[in-house]
Design an enzyme around this catalytic site. Sequence first.
Site, PDB file in Angstrom:
ATOM      1  N   CYS A 113      16.290  18.491  -0.971  1.00  0.00           N
ATOM      2  CA  CYS A 113      15.237  19.342  -0.386  1.00  0.00           C
ATOM      3  C   CYS A 113      15.730  20.744  -0.055  1.00  0.00           C
ATOM      4  O   CYS A 113      14.921  21.642   0.192  1.00  0.00           O
ATOM      5  CB  CYS A 113      14.659  18.690   0.859  1.00  0.00           C
ATOM      6  SG  CYS A 113      13.987  17.059   0.568  1.00  0.00           S
ATOM      7  N   HIS A 248      11.087  24.340   4.902  1.00  0.00           N
ATOM      8  CA  HIS A 248      10.876  23.131   4.117  1.00  0.00           C
ATOM      9  C   HIS A 248       9.810  22.286   4.810  1.00  0.00           C
ATOM     10  O   HIS A 248       9.843  22.097   6.025  1.00  0.00           O
ATOM     11  CB  HIS A 248      12.209  22.369   4.022  1.00  0.00           C
ATOM     12  CG  HIS A 248      12.078  21.015   3.407  1.00  0.00           C
ATOM     13  ND1 HIS A 248      11.340  20.791   2.269  1.00  0.00           N
ATOM     14  CD2 HIS A 248      12.579  19.804   3.775  1.00  0.00           C
ATOM     15  CE1 HIS A 248      11.397  19.513   1.967  1.00  0.00           C
ATOM     16  NE2 HIS A 248      12.131  18.883   2.868  1.00  0.00           N
ATOM     17  N   ASN A 278       6.088  15.967   1.727  1.00  0.00           N
ATOM     18  CA  ASN A 278       7.389  16.558   1.424  1.00  0.00           C
ATOM     19  C   ASN A 278       7.610  16.514  -0.093  1.00  0.00           C
ATOM     20  O   ASN A 278       7.808  15.437  -0.658  1.00  0.00           O
ATOM     21  CB  ASN A 278       8.463  15.757   2.171  1.00  0.00           C
ATOM     22  CG  ASN A 278       9.870  16.259   1.923  1.00  0.00           C
ATOM     23  OD1 ASN A 278      10.123  17.016   0.988  1.00  0.00           O
ATOM     24  ND2 ASN A 278      10.798  15.818   2.744  1.00  0.00           N
TER      25      ASN A 278
HETATM   26  O1  UT7 Z   1      13.658  16.479   3.484  1.00  0.00           O
HETATM   27  C1  UT7 Z   1      14.281  15.607   4.350  1.00  0.00           C
HETATM   28  C2  UT7 Z   1      13.566  14.308   4.221  1.00  0.00           C
HETATM   29  N1  UT7 Z   1      13.399  13.518   5.376  1.00  0.00           N
HETATM   30  C3  UT7 Z   1      12.855  13.897   6.549  1.00  0.00           C
HETATM   31  O2  UT7 Z   1      12.544  15.023   6.821  1.00  0.00           O
HETATM   32  C4  UT7 Z   1      12.611  12.813   7.536  1.00  0.00           C
HETATM   33  C5  UT7 Z   1      12.834  13.198   8.971  1.00  0.00           C
HETATM   34  N2  UT7 Z   1      12.374  12.137   9.836  1.00  0.00           N
HETATM   35  C6  UT7 Z   1      11.070  11.946  10.115  1.00  0.00           C
HETATM   36  O3  UT7 Z   1      10.210  12.693   9.658  1.00  0.00           O
HETATM   37  C7  UT7 Z   1      10.715  10.843  11.070  1.00  0.00           C
HETATM   38  O4  UT7 Z   1      11.898  10.260  11.560  1.00  0.00           O
HETATM   39  C8  UT7 Z   1       9.810   9.745  10.454  1.00  0.00           C
HETATM   40  C9  UT7 Z   1       8.424  10.292  10.203  1.00  0.00           C
HETATM   41  C10 UT7 Z   1      10.400   9.216   9.167  1.00  0.00           C
HETATM   42  C11 UT7 Z   1       9.662   8.576  11.428  1.00  0.00           C
HETATM   43  O5  UT7 Z   1       9.124   9.059  12.653  1.00  0.00           O
HETATM   44  P1  UT7 Z   1       9.823   8.703  14.042  1.00  0.00           P
HETATM   45  O6  UT7 Z   1       8.993   9.275  15.088  1.00  0.00           O
HETATM   46  O7  UT7 Z   1      11.261   9.140  13.959  1.00  0.00           O
HETATM   47  O8  UT7 Z   1       9.702   7.139  14.058  1.00  0.00           O
HETATM   48  P2  UT7 Z   1      10.858   6.069  14.231  1.00  0.00           P
HETATM   49  O9  UT7 Z   1      11.610   5.880  12.969  1.00  0.00           O
HETATM   50  O10 UT7 Z   1      11.620   6.366  15.486  1.00  0.00           O
HETATM   51  O11 UT7 Z   1       9.992   4.777  14.491  1.00  0.00           O
HETATM   52  C12 UT7 Z   1       9.141   4.636  15.636  1.00  0.00           C
HETATM   53  C13 UT7 Z   1       8.295   3.397  15.453  1.00  0.00           C
HETATM   54  C14 UT7 Z   1       9.101   2.185  15.003  1.00  0.00           C
HETATM   55  O12 UT7 Z   1       8.560   1.046  15.590  1.00  0.00           O
HETATM   56  P3  UT7 Z   1       9.253   0.375  16.889  1.00  0.00           P
HETATM   57  O13 UT7 Z   1      10.654   0.063  16.461  1.00  0.00           O
HETATM   58  O14 UT7 Z   1       9.180   1.423  17.946  1.00  0.00           O
HETATM   59  O15 UT7 Z   1       8.400  -0.819  17.136  1.00  0.00           O
HETATM   60  C15 UT7 Z   1       8.857   2.148  13.520  1.00  0.00           C
HETATM   61  O16 UT7 Z   1       8.996   0.855  12.978  1.00  0.00           O
HETATM   62  O17 UT7 Z   1       7.328   3.633  14.443  1.00  0.00           O
HETATM   63  C16 UT7 Z   1       7.417   2.607  13.453  1.00  0.00           C
HETATM   64  N3  UT7 Z   1       7.072   3.212  12.165  1.00  0.00           N
HETATM   65  C17 UT7 Z   1       5.809   3.262  11.705  1.00  0.00           C
HETATM   66  N4  UT7 Z   1       4.651   2.818  12.229  1.00  0.00           N
HETATM   67  C18 UT7 Z   1       3.529   3.040  11.506  1.00  0.00           C
HETATM   68  C19 UT7 Z   1       7.897   3.801  11.259  1.00  0.00           C
HETATM   69  N5  UT7 Z   1       7.182   4.241  10.209  1.00  0.00           N
HETATM   70  C20 UT7 Z   1       5.882   3.902  10.462  1.00  0.00           C
HETATM   71  C21 UT7 Z   1       4.692   4.093   9.748  1.00  0.00           C
HETATM   72  N6  UT7 Z   1       3.553   3.646  10.324  1.00  0.00           N
HETATM   73  N7  UT7 Z   1       4.645   4.704   8.562  1.00  0.00           N
END
Ligand code: UT7
Length: 321
Positions: A113, A248, A278
């Site tokens: 990216c 980005h 993205n």
């Molecule tokens: O170009 C670089 C590419 N990558 C990025 O830029 C990614 C950067 N990271 C992010 O954008 C975020 O970390 C994500 C959008 C991927 C995830 O968001 P988050 O706020 O960091 O969520 P998390 O991973 O801390 O998860 C929080 C909760 C979890 O549940 P529990 O453990 O609290 O029960 C996840 O299982 O949200 C859950 N979760 C979802 N729920 C519904 C994770 N993905 C999803 C989903 N829908 N798609």
Amino acid sequence: MTKAKIIGTGSCLPPKVVTNDDLAKLVETSDAWIRERTGILERRVSDAATATSDLALAATEKALKAAKTDPAEIELVIVCTTTPDMLFPSVGCILQDKLKMVNAAAFDLSAACSGFNFGLSTAASFIETGKCKKALLVGADTLTKYLDWTDRGTCILFGDGAGAVILGSAEKEEGVLASLIMSEGHLGSVLTMPGGGSRDPEQKNGRFIRMNGREVFKFAVRVLESSVRKVLEMAGKAPSDIDLLVPHQANIRIIDHVSKKMGLPKEKVYVNLQKYGNTSAASVPIALDEALAEGRIKSGDLIVLSGFGAGLTYGANLIKW
Ligand code: UT7
């Protein structure tokens, strides 16, 4: 010293729209969760017959037209991608052939990216040192072909697309004023696509993106702010001098957090991730092309482009338009 200047832009998105509700039929997620946690409303997904070079070609044709440049004038082609049509020939060489850019050296650049910012820094150096007069720089990716559609942590984030710019030489103090690119390879394991390379040619480890979202998020927030500040410092500028930041397009929370910390109001930050998600190396040149089309950039403006991604890598470029 001669500076490198963007003299034309173009972009291409595949027509198929996939909404958050569409994804909620595949994985345990919801439109509300995706909107709130990422800002993404929908993304574009290419069909099976479309490869990265097809999107890159359409974006390039528009950029060449906008720059009033004949393909034979291009001496350097850099395609920033981690989803090439095949391992070789490069997408750069495929494009060269299709557009008859017969006077060019063409190659691909792999910085995920951050690719477009790495590519801009590289191409600008060729122009600044007089090694070439006109260059084509493309950011193009089709990451949806490498998504595990059962993994809600990744499949909601990415989309396909391509953006292209033509670079020429600047006569005065304008164009790319400062460039910063950097890698933190020790963090590489938080964002990988392990299958398909020489370590695992038969893709026994799968052919999908694996990501520790929280770790990438922390990295992104840290380096987006530090790289933008550094590239401004390199040219003796301050955040308040920025007319438009084109970051980005990964997650609205990353962009909002950094904009707030740097005191940048919303109208000085370009965002289109709600439409495309993205698109990896394509996100910054697509955003730049749309910002121009919307009249958000005018001559003399100070623009910062910035990117972060797998590697891990990050980069920023300061441009006087
Ligand atoms: O170009 C670089 C590419 N990558 C990025 O830029 C990614 C950067 N990271 C992010 O954008 C975020 O970390 C994500 C959008 C991927 C995830 O968001 P988050 O706020 O960091 O969520 P998390 O991973 O801390 O998860 C929080 C909760 C979890 O549940 P529990 O453990 O609290 O029960 C996840 O299982 O949200 C859950 N979760 C979802 N729920 C519904 C994770 N993905 C999803 C989903 N829908 N798609």
